[in-house]
Design an enzyme around this catalytic site. Structure first.
Site, PDB file in Angstrom:
ATOM      1  N   ILE A  25       1.230  -1.398  -0.113  1.00 23.67           N
ATOM      2  CA  ILE A  25      -0.058   0.315   0.289  1.00 23.67           C
ATOM      3  C   ILE A  25       0.983   1.041   0.147  1.00 23.67           C
ATOM      4  O   ILE A  25       1.852   1.685   0.674  1.00 23.67           O
ATOM      5  CB  ILE A  25      -1.178  -0.582   1.340  1.00 23.67           C
ATOM      6  CG1 ILE A  25      -1.999  -0.862   1.507  1.00 23.67           C
ATOM      7  CG2 ILE A  25      -1.595   1.641   1.339  1.00 23.67           C
ATOM      8  CD1 ILE A  25      -3.455  -1.268   0.350  1.00 23.67           C
ATOM      9  N   GLY A  27       1.287   5.063   0.265  1.00 20.49           N
ATOM     10  CA  GLY A  27       0.449   6.513   1.261  1.00 20.49           C
ATOM     11  C   GLY A  27       1.362   7.303   0.568  1.00 20.49           C
ATOM     12  O   GLY A  27       3.080   7.608   1.330  1.00 20.49           O
ATOM     13  N   TYR A  28       0.798   8.255   0.201  1.00 18.89           N
ATOM     14  CA  TYR A  28       1.552   9.948   0.570  1.00 18.89           C
ATOM     15  C   TYR A  28       0.832  11.244   1.765  1.00 18.89           C
ATOM     16  O   TYR A  28       1.700  12.304   0.275  1.00 18.89           O
ATOM     17  CB  TYR A  28       0.721   9.941  -1.387  1.00 18.89           C
ATOM     18  CG  TYR A  28       0.145  10.061  -2.040  1.00 18.89           C
ATOM     19  CD1 TYR A  28      -0.884  11.568  -1.540  1.00 18.89           C
ATOM     20  CD2 TYR A  28      -1.136   9.165  -2.297  1.00 18.89           C
ATOM     21  CE1 TYR A  28      -2.141  11.387  -1.719  1.00 18.89           C
ATOM     22  CE2 TYR A  28      -1.991   9.371  -2.758  1.00 18.89           C
ATOM     23  CZ  TYR A  28      -2.686  10.462  -2.816  1.00 18.89           C
ATOM     24  OH  TYR A  28      -4.036  10.463  -2.669  1.00 18.89           O
ATOM     25  N   GLY A  29       0.031  11.284   1.883  1.00 16.52           N
ATOM     26  CA  GLY A  29      -0.332  11.716   3.199  1.00 16.52           C
ATOM     27  C   GLY A  29      -0.272  10.974   4.210  1.00 16.52           C
ATOM     28  O   GLY A  29       0.297  11.801   4.995  1.00 16.52           O
ATOM     29  N   SER A  30      -1.325  11.417   4.775  1.00 15.95           N
ATOM     30  CA  SER A  30      -1.263  10.758   6.353  1.00 15.95           C
ATOM     31  C   SER A  30      -1.081   9.707   6.719  1.00 15.95           C
ATOM     32  O   SER A  30      -0.354   8.992   7.497  1.00 15.95           O
ATOM     33  CB  SER A  30      -2.914  11.500   6.708  1.00 15.95           C
ATOM     34  OG  SER A  30      -3.560  10.458   6.690  1.00 15.95           O
ATOM     35  N   GLU A 106     -10.432   6.078   3.943  1.00 14.71           N
ATOM     36  CA  GLU A 106     -10.827   6.469   3.015  1.00 14.71           C
ATOM     37  C   GLU A 106     -11.714   6.281   1.739  1.00 14.71           C
ATOM     38  O   GLU A 106     -11.542   7.804   0.883  1.00 14.71           O
ATOM     39  CB  GLU A 106      -9.213   5.754   2.153  1.00 14.71           C
ATOM     40  CG  GLU A 106      -7.989   5.967   2.587  1.00 14.71           C
ATOM     41  CD  GLU A 106      -7.400   7.054   3.465  1.00 14.71           C
ATOM     42  OE1 GLU A 106      -7.356   8.005   2.466  1.00 14.71           O
ATOM     43  OE2 GLU A 106      -5.801   7.304   4.388  1.00 14.71           O
TER      44      GLU A 106
END
Length: 204
Positions: A25, A27-30, A106
């Site tokens: 997975i 992730g690029y934010g929180s 999400e």
């Protein structure tokens, strides 16, 4: 790599799907600092063909319906690169727990959809497929582009069940500064600077 049709999370964890044994997975934010699920490994790296933009509205985690916050999504850009972290999920238990949580966080609450991307590790290893949640322009919370000062004002004022919108922005900026100081993210840096000016102006 253009976004594909969204993947239904529970298709991945079906016992008939060979991907059930493990998946990554991105992730690029929180998700970079707040996973809330078990994982086996993580790698810093990037995906090509996208830029990170604070164009998605948030009416629960970092804002409310009357005052939406601004959170990151990926926007297609053939010259773009977005850095973040890929998390390895191994076994049905990890995959089921993580995707169950992320589907609520999400997709149900945030209107993000799951897509497959080509992930390139910072350590120089071979690229591999990773799955990431992207909020496209047709979802109900999408706010789209705006001047940096307008976006920064929304971030400075945003608060939701997960905390302040400024925490979201500044922790993401901290990650880029601490782990990828050689990488310039102009959109992120400009928003961080503009938001700090607004906060400092309120405090003075």
């Amino acid at each position: 790599m253009p976004a594909e049709d969204p993947i239904i999370p529970y298709d991945i964890i079906s016992s008939k799907d060979p991907m059930c044994s493990s998946l990554w997975i991105f992730g690029y934010g929180s998700l970079i600092w707040k996973q809330n699920f078990e994982y086996s490994q993580k790698k810093i790296g990037y995906v090509n063909g996208y830029v990170r933009r604070f164009w998605q509205g948030c009416v629960n985690h970092r804002g409310v319906p009357d005052s939406p916050g601004r959170v990151a999504t990926l926007v297609e850009d053939c010259q773009g690169t977005t850095w973040g972290i890929a998390f390895l999920l191994e076994g049905e238990a990890q995959i089921s727990e993580a995707l169950g949580l992320l589907n609520t966080r999400e997709t149900v609450l945030g209107d993000y959809a799951l897509h497959s991307l080509d992930f390139h590790p910072l350590d120089g290893g071979e690229q591999f497929t990773a799955y990431s949640y992207i909020a496209g322009p047709n979802n109900r919370h999408y706010l789209g582009p705006a001047p940096s000062g307008v976006i920064a004002k929304s971030i400075a004022e945003g608060n939701g069940r997960s905390g302040s919108n400024t925490e979201y922005l500044f922790k993401l900026a901290d990650f880029m500064r601490d782990f990828l100081p050689h990488i310039e993210d102009d959109h992120l840096n400009e928003l961080a600077q503009e938001t700090k000016k607004i906060i400092n102006g309120k405090e003075s």
